[in-house]
Each structure stands twice: as C-alpha cells, then as structure tokens.
Design a protein around this motif. Sequence first.
Motif, short mmCIF file in Angstrom:
data_model
loop_
_atom_site.label_atom_id
_atom_site.label_comp_id
_atom_site.label_asym_id
_atom_site.label_seq_id
_atom_site.Cartn_x
_atom_site.Cartn_y
_atom_site.Cartn_z
N HIS A 1 0.81 -1.20 0.00
CA HIS A 1 0.00 0.00 0.00
C HIS A 1 0.85 1.27 0.00
O HIS A 1 0.33 2.36 0.17
CB HIS A 1 -0.96 -0.01 1.19
CG HIS A 1 -2.00 -1.09 1.10
ND1 HIS A 1 -3.10 -0.99 0.29
CD2 HIS A 1 -2.07 -2.31 1.68
CE1 HIS A 1 -3.82 -2.08 0.40
NE2 HIS A 1 -3.22 -2.91 1.23
N GLY A 2 2.16 1.10 -0.10
CA GLY A 2 3.03 2.26 -0.23
C GLY A 2 2.99 3.23 0.93
O GLY A 2 3.22 4.41 0.76
N GLY A 3 2.67 2.74 2.12
CA GLY A 3 2.61 3.61 3.29
C GLY A 3 1.36 4.46 3.36
O GLY A 3 1.25 5.36 4.19
N LEU A 4 0.39 4.18 2.49
CA LEU A 4 -0.83 5.00 2.45
C LEU A 4 -2.03 4.34 3.13
O LEU A 4 -3.15 4.78 2.95
CB LEU A 4 -1.18 5.32 0.98
CG LEU A 4 -0.11 6.09 0.22
CD1 LEU A 4 -0.51 6.28 -1.23
CD2 LEU A 4 0.17 7.43 0.88
N TYR A 5 -1.77 3.28 3.89
CA TYR A 5 -2.84 2.56 4.58
C TYR A 5 -2.44 2.44 6.04
O TYR A 5 -1.91 1.42 6.47
CB TYR A 5 -3.04 1.20 3.93
CG TYR A 5 -4.26 0.42 4.37
CD1 TYR A 5 -5.43 1.04 4.77
CD2 TYR A 5 -4.22 -0.96 4.38
CE1 TYR A 5 -6.54 0.30 5.16
CE2 TYR A 5 -5.32 -1.72 4.77
CZ TYR A 5 -6.47 -1.07 5.16
OH TYR A 5 -7.57 -1.81 5.55
N PRO A 6 -2.64 3.50 6.84
CA PRO A 6 -2.14 3.51 8.22
C PRO A 6 -2.77 2.42 9.08
O PRO A 6 -3.95 2.11 8.93
CB PRO A 6 -2.52 4.90 8.73
CG PRO A 6 -3.58 5.39 7.81
CD PRO A 6 -3.39 4.71 6.50
N PRO A 7 -1.97 1.82 9.96
CA PRO A 7 -2.46 0.72 10.80
C PRO A 7 -3.71 1.04 11.60
O PRO A 7 -4.51 0.15 11.86
CB PRO A 7 -1.27 0.43 11.73
CG PRO A 7 -0.09 0.88 10.96
CD PRO A 7 -0.55 2.07 10.17
N ASP A 8 -3.89 2.30 12.00
CA ASP A 8 -5.08 2.59 12.80
C ASP A 8 -6.38 2.52 11.98
O ASP A 8 -7.47 2.62 12.53
CB ASP A 8 -4.97 3.94 13.52
CG ASP A 8 -4.74 5.12 12.59
OD1 ASP A 8 -4.68 4.93 11.36
OD2 ASP A 8 -4.61 6.23 13.11
N SER A 9 -6.27 2.29 10.68
CA SER A 9 -7.47 2.11 9.86
C SER A 9 -7.70 0.64 9.49
O SER A 9 -8.67 0.32 8.81
CB SER A 9 -7.39 2.96 8.59
OG SER A 9 -6.34 2.52 7.77
N TRP A 10 -6.80 -0.27 9.92
CA TRP A 10 -6.94 -1.69 9.61
C TRP A 10 -8.02 -2.32 10.50
O TRP A 10 -8.04 -2.10 11.72
CB TRP A 10 -5.66 -2.45 9.88
CG TRP A 10 -4.46 -2.00 9.12
CD1 TRP A 10 -4.41 -1.11 8.08
CD2 TRP A 10 -3.11 -2.40 9.36
NE1 TRP A 10 -3.11 -0.93 7.66
CE2 TRP A 10 -2.29 -1.71 8.43
CE3 TRP A 10 -2.51 -3.26 10.26
CZ2 TRP A 10 -0.92 -1.88 8.37
CZ3 TRP A 10 -1.14 -3.42 10.21
CH2 TRP A 10 -0.36 -2.74 9.28
N PRO A 11 -8.89 -3.15 9.93
CA PRO A 11 -9.80 -3.93 10.77
C PRO A 11 -9.00 -4.93 11.61
O PRO A 11 -7.95 -5.41 11.17
CB PRO A 11 -10.68 -4.67 9.77
CG PRO A 11 -10.56 -3.90 8.50
CD PRO A 11 -9.17 -3.32 8.51
N ALA B 1 5.76 -4.85 0.65
CA ALA B 1 7.15 -5.21 0.36
C ALA B 1 8.05 -3.98 0.50
O ALA B 1 7.68 -2.87 0.10
CB ALA B 1 7.25 -5.77 -1.05
N LYS B 2 9.19 -4.19 1.08
CA LYS B 2 10.18 -3.12 1.25
C LYS B 2 11.55 -3.64 0.85
O LYS B 2 11.89 -4.79 1.11
CB LYS B 2 10.27 -2.66 2.72
CG LYS B 2 9.00 -2.06 3.27
CD LYS B 2 8.73 -0.73 2.65
CE LYS B 2 7.46 -0.12 3.25
NZ LYS B 2 6.99 0.99 2.46
N ALA B 3 12.35 -2.80 0.24
CA ALA B 3 13.74 -3.14 -0.06
C ALA B 3 14.58 -2.89 1.19
O ALA B 3 14.38 -1.89 1.89
CB ALA B 3 14.26 -2.28 -1.21
N LEU B 4 15.47 -3.80 1.48
CA LEU B 4 16.37 -3.64 2.62
C LEU B 4 17.81 -3.62 2.10
O LEU B 4 18.47 -4.66 2.01
CB LEU B 4 16.19 -4.80 3.62
CG LEU B 4 14.83 -4.91 4.27
CD1 LEU B 4 14.74 -6.18 5.11
CD2 LEU B 4 14.54 -3.69 5.12
N PRO B 5 18.30 -2.44 1.73
CA PRO B 5 19.66 -2.38 1.19
C PRO B 5 20.67 -2.77 2.27
O PRO B 5 20.54 -2.37 3.42
CB PRO B 5 19.83 -0.93 0.76
CG PRO B 5 18.73 -0.17 1.43
CD PRO B 5 17.65 -1.14 1.78
N ILE B 6 21.65 -3.55 1.86
CA ILE B 6 22.70 -3.99 2.78
C ILE B 6 24.00 -3.36 2.32
O ILE B 6 24.43 -3.56 1.19
CB ILE B 6 22.81 -5.52 2.81
CG1 ILE B 6 21.48 -6.11 3.29
CG2 ILE B 6 23.97 -5.98 3.68
CD1 ILE B 6 21.39 -7.61 3.18
#
Length: 70
Positions: free
Chosen positions: A1-11, A19-24
């Motif tokens: 959701h690209g950070g556009l679905y805040p947890p306080d709105s989740w049922p 998915a997030k990239a984790l550069p090492i």
Amino acid sequence: HGGLYPPDSWPVGQVVADAKALPIPVDCPPGRYEIVLMVYDRTTLAPLPTSSGGTDVVVGEVHVTEWAGE
C-alpha cells in the motif's frame, strides 16, 4: 500500500502485506541478522504494543555473506 494505509485504519485481524527493499551496505559484516518490525502511533510516535505485549516482532532474518565483488 506504499505507506498510504495507516495501521489505525486496519480492521482487527486483517493481514496487510507491504514489500520493502532492505539495502545492505557492502561493508556489512557477514552474519545472521534479524528483521524486526515495530509499528508506531503516527500522532505520538509511541511504539504500539503487539499481541504478545512487547513492541517489536521478529518477522524474518537475512544471512549476509562476504561480498566477492561484481
């Protein structure tokens, strides 16, 4: 959701995948590293408790080996 679905709105009980990239860094020492998730209140920035009562959850791990170059 690209950070556009805040947890306080989740049922309650809804699973949300993001998915997030984790550069090492190239100079990261070889070893096993845990991937830890923490969720924060977007207003107060206080960490939110998990169902186990803590504030973080290990969601995976990554094994870093020595980089051999390109």
